[in-house]
Design an enzyme around this catalytic site. Sequence first.
Site: not given
Ligand code: FNR
Length: 368
Positions: A25, A78, A107, A128, A130, A156, A231, A255, A287
């Site tokens: 996950y 988040p 999150s 963050q 939703y 988001t 975002k 994301h 990212g």
């Molecule tokens: C996320 N991301 C994410 N974004 C968001 O707006 N709400 C969320 O609940 C989550 N949950 C989430 C879980 C996991 C396991 C991951 C890997 C990512 C996206 C996160 O905020 C972000 O955009 C990316 O994780 C950035 O990229 P890197 O640093 O993981 O490469």
Amino acid sequence: MGEITNVMEYQAIAKQKLPKMAYDYYNSGAEDEWTLKENREAFSRILFRPRILIDISKIDMTTTVLGFKISMPIMIAPTAMQKMAHPDGEYATARAASAAGTIMTLSSWATSSVEEVASTGPGIRFFQLYVYKNRKVVEQLVRRAERAGFKAIALTVDTPRLGRREADIKNRFVLPPFLTLKNFEGLDLGKMDQANDSGLASYVAGQIDRTLSWKDVKWLQSITTLPILVKGVITAEDARLAVHSGAAGIIVSNHGARQLDYVPATISALEEVVNATQGRIPVYLDGGVRRGTDVFKALALGAAGVFVGRPVVFALAAEGEAGVRNVLRMLRDEFELTMALSGCTSLAEINRSHVLTEGDRLRPKPRL
Ligand code: FNR
């Protein structure tokens, strides 16, 4: 465990420690995971043009985000369900961020509530959001985040439906029964049912508002005075709309490559967004940020700061709060060294001339 010398090393440890369903996950991207790979590779195609013989004996990495002073332009993105990684989950992340003098974004789907995270002590935190179909739920949650002292909302906008993460489908991913989406406990929305595919994808399909549009950014402004970061913007068109909608800032994000596959790496989309905003609102990026050099590249291309996602959950899984502290420390140290070796003593000195992108290499050389 041998000595950890960069943030990527936590991933292998997390893989060993975590149940497969949890690791997959955290790790997975959408479909072919082309964008997942590209988020990293695009950074590696950007090269430096360092300046030399500049006194770098003092380096200032501090910056201000939405008026809040932080120790460095590196913040925490988040990521949902952190207690799957470690029993301390979001508490550990909040404490580590606060100790490092930087911002944690919590999150909506955290396994600790806004109140619980606030109870860990002082710290600058963003929430963050939703947007659920039931707007009463959203209003209540925003109110609770305000009361708990959160300083901004990261809305988001790239998730009207969940991206297709095939590992989660194969694993029939659900939140383990001993955990809940704590912010929604008591609203009958804290649990995730088993489904014939990803339990999270089904949850999103059932609860998240697919009608969400720009007018809802206005709606959100009508229910909160907190600044709103949009975002998930990756085009100039949407950057202009974000400015017009009254957003306080933009986070260039795909994301973590978990939504639409074959979108460009965020570092490749950054300049387009920065140019479209014409300096009217700050632009942040997340990212694939894994190195201090990545942070520098993002700032050189116009970002006001970056957020990191996966390194935090992997470090949590490996070492809890100490791991997250270490991630922030390593990124900070690497970023400081990159500034020094590029001849920059403050963030204001980092500019476009310090990097060479692929686009630059294709264009005729300017006469300097
Ligand atoms: C996320 N991301 C994410 N974004 C968001 O707006 N709400 C969320 O609940 C989550 N949950 C989430 C879980 C996991 C396991 C991951 C890997 C990512 C996206 C996160 O905020 C972000 O955009 C990316 O994780 C950035 O990229 P890197 O640093 O993981 O490469």
